[in-house]
Design an enzyme around this catalytic site. Sequence first.
Site, PDB file in Angstrom:
ATOM      1  N   GLU A   1       7.476  16.330  16.421  1.00 43.37           N
ATOM      2  CA  GLU A   1       7.846  16.317  14.996  1.00 43.37           C
ATOM      3  C   GLU A   1       6.880  17.227  14.234  1.00 43.37           C
ATOM      4  OE1 GLU A   1       7.082  12.798  12.439  1.00 43.37           O
ATOM      5  OE2 GLU A   1       9.177  12.970  11.837  1.00 43.37           O
TER       6      GLU A   1
ATOM      7  N   SER B   1       4.610   7.590  10.139  1.00 47.96           N
ATOM      8  CA  SER B   1       4.610   8.281  11.434  1.00 47.96           C
ATOM      9  C   SER B   1       4.539   7.300  12.603  1.00 47.96           C
ATOM     10  CB  SER B   1       3.414   9.239  11.499  1.00 47.96           C
ATOM     11  OG  SER B   1       2.218   8.495  11.423  1.00 47.96           O
ATOM     12  N   THR B   2       4.992   7.777  13.737  1.00 52.47           N
ATOM     13  CA  THR B   2       4.997   6.980  14.960  1.00 52.47           C
ATOM     14  C   THR B   2       3.563   6.600  15.352  1.00 52.47           C
ATOM     15  OG1 THR B   2       7.001   8.093  15.645  1.00 52.47           O
ATOM     16  CG2 THR B   2       5.732   7.046  17.392  1.00 52.47           C
TER      17      THR B   2
ATOM     18  N   GLU C   1       9.976   1.950  10.614  1.00 52.38           N
ATOM     19  CA  GLU C   1      10.851   3.117  10.772  1.00 52.38           C
ATOM     20  C   GLU C   1       9.927   4.321  10.823  1.00 52.38           C
ATOM     21  OE1 GLU C   1      13.840   2.674  11.545  1.00 52.38           O
ATOM     22  OE2 GLU C   1      13.873   0.553  11.021  1.00 52.38           O
TER      23      GLU C   1
ATOM     24  N   LYS D   1       0.852  -1.183   0.000  1.00 51.32           N
ATOM     25  CA  LYS D   1       0.000   0.000   0.000  1.00 51.32           C
ATOM     26  C   LYS D   1       0.890   1.236   0.000  1.00 51.32           C
ATOM     27  CE  LYS D   1      -1.841   2.750   2.830  1.00 51.32           C
ATOM     28  NZ  LYS D   1      -1.732   3.891   1.888  1.00 51.32           N
TER      29      LYS D   1
ATOM     30  N   CYS E   1      12.468  12.430   7.519  1.00 50.24           N
ATOM     31  CA  CYS E   1      12.431  11.941   8.901  1.00 50.24           C
ATOM     32  C   CYS E   1      13.712  12.331   9.619  1.00 50.24           C
ATOM     33  CB  CYS E   1      12.258  10.435   8.904  1.00 50.24           C
ATOM     34  SG  CYS E   1      13.449   9.620   7.845  1.00 50.24           S
TER      35      CYS E   1
ATOM     36  N   VAL F   1       0.818   6.210  13.476  1.00 46.40           N
ATOM     37  CA  VAL F   1       0.234   5.155  12.625  1.00 46.40           C
ATOM     38  C   VAL F   1       0.894   3.810  12.936  1.00 46.40           C
ATOM     39  CG1 VAL F   1      -0.024   4.318  10.258  1.00 46.40           C
ATOM     40  CG2 VAL F   1      -0.554   6.697  10.788  1.00 46.40           C
TER      41      VAL F   1
HETATM   42  P1  NAD Z   1       1.849   8.405   7.715  1.00 50.11           P
HETATM   43  O1  NAD Z   1       2.098   7.664   8.977  1.00 50.11           O
HETATM   44  O2  NAD Z   1       0.775   9.400   7.695  1.00 50.11           O
HETATM   45  O3  NAD Z   1       1.534   7.348   6.533  1.00 50.11           O
HETATM   46  C1  NAD Z   1       2.413   6.299   6.239  1.00 50.11           C
HETATM   47  C2  NAD Z   1       1.633   5.202   5.536  1.00 50.11           C
HETATM   48  O4  NAD Z   1       0.733   4.591   6.466  1.00 50.11           O
HETATM   49  C3  NAD Z   1       0.770   5.712   4.384  1.00 50.11           C
HETATM   50  O5  NAD Z   1       0.815   4.811   3.314  1.00 50.11           O
HETATM   51  C4  NAD Z   1      -0.603   5.742   5.016  1.00 50.11           C
HETATM   52  O6  NAD Z   1      -1.646   5.665   4.083  1.00 50.11           O
HETATM   53  C5  NAD Z   1      -0.544   4.509   5.881  1.00 50.11           C
HETATM   54  N1  NAD Z   1      -1.557   4.405   6.938  1.00 50.11           N
HETATM   55  C6  NAD Z   1      -2.189   5.402   7.604  1.00 50.11           C
HETATM   56  N2  NAD Z   1      -3.067   4.870   8.499  1.00 50.11           N
HETATM   57  C7  NAD Z   1      -2.968   3.529   8.399  1.00 50.11           C
HETATM   58  C8  NAD Z   1      -3.602   2.437   9.053  1.00 50.11           C
HETATM   59  N3  NAD Z   1      -4.500   2.633  10.005  1.00 50.11           N
HETATM   60  N4  NAD Z   1      -3.262   1.187   8.686  1.00 50.11           N
HETATM   61  C9  NAD Z   1      -2.346   0.964   7.737  1.00 50.11           C
HETATM   62  N5  NAD Z   1      -1.705   1.962   7.073  1.00 50.11           N
HETATM   63  C10 NAD Z   1      -2.005   3.221   7.412  1.00 50.11           C
HETATM   64  O7  NAD Z   1       3.263   9.053   7.285  1.00 50.11           O
HETATM   65  P2  NAD Z   1       3.578  10.040   6.066  1.00 50.11           P
HETATM   66  O8  NAD Z   1       2.956  11.356   6.347  1.00 50.11           O
HETATM   67  O9  NAD Z   1       3.301   9.373   4.775  1.00 50.11           O
HETATM   68  O10 NAD Z   1       5.167  10.152   6.192  1.00 50.11           O
HETATM   69  C11 NAD Z   1       5.768  11.012   7.107  1.00 50.11           C
HETATM   70  C12 NAD Z   1       6.161  10.288   8.371  1.00 50.11           C
HETATM   71  O11 NAD Z   1       7.020   9.203   8.049  1.00 50.11           O
HETATM   72  C13 NAD Z   1       6.973  11.163   9.312  1.00 50.11           C
HETATM   73  O12 NAD Z   1       6.577  10.908  10.631  1.00 50.11           O
HETATM   74  C14 NAD Z   1       8.413  10.716   9.063  1.00 50.11           C
HETATM   75  O13 NAD Z   1       9.284  10.958  10.146  1.00 50.11           O
HETATM   76  C15 NAD Z   1       8.211   9.254   8.815  1.00 50.11           C
HETATM   77  N6  NAD Z   1       9.328   8.691   8.040  1.00 50.11           N
HETATM   78  C16 NAD Z   1      10.239   7.930   8.701  1.00 50.11           C
HETATM   79  C17 NAD Z   1      11.336   7.408   8.029  1.00 50.11           C
HETATM   80  C18 NAD Z   1      12.356   6.573   8.746  1.00 50.11           C
HETATM   81  O14 NAD Z   1      13.150   5.918   8.090  1.00 50.11           O
HETATM   82  N7  NAD Z   1      12.362   6.566  10.073  1.00 50.11           N
HETATM   83  C19 NAD Z   1      11.469   7.658   6.662  1.00 50.11           C
HETATM   84  C20 NAD Z   1      10.503   8.416   6.008  1.00 50.11           C
HETATM   85  C21 NAD Z   1       9.434   8.926   6.712  1.00 50.11           C
END
Ligand code: NAD
Length: 543
Positions: free
Chosen positions: A425, A266-267, A293, A212, A327, A269
């Site tokens: 964040e 995100s943390t 991550e 997804k 991130c 989710v």
């Molecule tokens: P997000 O958590 O909003 O979404 C991430 C994914 O999870 C998306 O595909 C989203 O549709 C999906 N999702 C949301 N709700 C869900 C659920 N209930 N069940 C299953 N999937 C679900 O994050 P974002 O806004 O896309 O990305 C930004 C975040 O990602 C920031 O917090 C950033 O720090 C983190 N990030 C971390 C790293 C790392 O390596 N640590 C790398 C890139 C981004």
Amino acid sequence: MFNGIFHIPKPENEPVLSYEPGSRERAELKARLNDMLANPVEVPCIIGGREVTTGDLVEMRAPHNHTQVLGRYHRAGPREAEMAIDAANQAKGEWSEVEWSSRATVLLKAAELLSGKYRQILNAATMLCMSKSVHQAEIDSACELIDFWRFNPYFMTQVYDDQPISVKGVLNYMEHRPLEGFVFAISPFNFTSIAGNLPTAPALMGNAVVWKPSSLAVLPAYYIMQILKEAGMPDGVINMVPGPGPVIGPPVLNHIDLGGVHFTGSTYVFSTIWLTIGSDIRKYADYPRIVGETGGKDFIFAHASADIDALVTAIVRGGFEYQGQKCSAPSRIYIPDSIWPRVKEQLLDEVATIKMGDVCDFRNFMNAVIDGESFKKISEYIEFAREDPNLEILCGGNCDQSEGYFIEPTVVQTKDPHSRLMCEEIFGPVVTIFVYPEKQYEETLELCDGTSPYALTGAIFAQDRFAIIKALKALRHSAGNFYINDKPTGAVVGQQPFGGSRASGTNDKAGSWLNLERWISPRSIKENFLPPTNYRYKFMEKE
Ligand code: NAD
């Protein structure tokens, strides 16, 4: 059956192209950008190798220009999620029996395709869909993803090479089986390389995947599927279902055959996903592997001996490239009072020169943030900074969404080291600075360690070796990726395996053998050439 033991040579990192005026790559990329803007695409779900349309169409627009429609995608729902699980389960049997060398060659070929004819397609899609500058797209959708696809096959051989010892008359060996169930890969909006790595790393190890992608990055995901198909990835091994997380997530996470989750985002989710799995753990055929991550509140810590030019450059590049939506982007900065006046002057001078705008204008260092929701969240933090007496906006702070989601690079100074802006964040171009008394270096290191729940990246800037040693010790658990005299962004596959702990994730280090180990379930095999033929031991004999 293939008879032969061959070795995948240790890869080298893909060189970063410059896109300087007059270069071939610049001309090719510009042509691709124009072509994509002129020809919006319709993106289906891809399940079992088939294009599946749902008729539930969602527009994809450029974040920096609301009038640019890049295409539409067919939003998946629970039905498509079920279809994707079935397709993965079906493909799994044959794929898991394929020799490792064949699986490796699919990714190695994908890397070559991306390094060549698909490079500017994926770069253009990343620039337009995610509002990345040419350099940010090149290091992400080209170089980092190519590196993942070249290095992971090499790391796989290291994992497989790890074999137990044998003793006389006995041969012991380990079979690195794939997981029994399917893997659910869930990717974030901000990195095309992560989107490409999350489904392919488990697939490389013999698993089948339901993927997804983020609803905000469907266009690059679509081209990733095209590259993998052309590289020979069999139908059904990776199934792409673009749709809302709360809709696609539950039916997949609750499936009895869930073998693992490969998540970046995100943390909040991630913890929701973990809770969903944990709430009824007894229903699964196997304990699912959970790899995530997640977020960060990354820091730059300066000592009085820091090189000020290097420090200021790190704050500007680290904090504001890709609008702070990495991130790893440093967003809390600790500066000693003795050097603050010089740092402040230089930093504000530099930030004043930053250009922001459309990705097609290559003079822009910054572009737009990803969407309206993100724009609102970041603007609220800036509003908070305007109102809180402990905070002072030193530059930036203007937000304008009339044409695209633009937020100025913003530098805030705080008197309170525990301000929300130092702990939470924000995921936008907002950098907060705490000026500490030079003499309180060690106490402030401790403060830095205890300020935020995250532990992803961090950097120390110092020339004094004792200061570096103290920082390494005090900040030992504050960052999974730690930098000395460099910005804490821009980890390179094979050079700085990436990931953090605490609220930043399970620290399974993307782009290393550590990550690949999560996608196997090893079987130890003992073969006895001379098995005992009598149950009686010597000690039982008559004296
Ligand atoms: P997000 O958590 O909003 O979404 C991430 C994914 O999870 C998306 O595909 C989203 O549709 C999906 N999702 C949301 N709700 C869900 C659920 N209930 N069940 C299953 N999937 C679900 O994050 P974002 O806004 O896309 O990305 C930004 C975040 O990602 C920031 O917090 C950033 O720090 C983190 N990030 C971390 C790293 C790392 O390596 N640590 C790398 C890139 C981004």
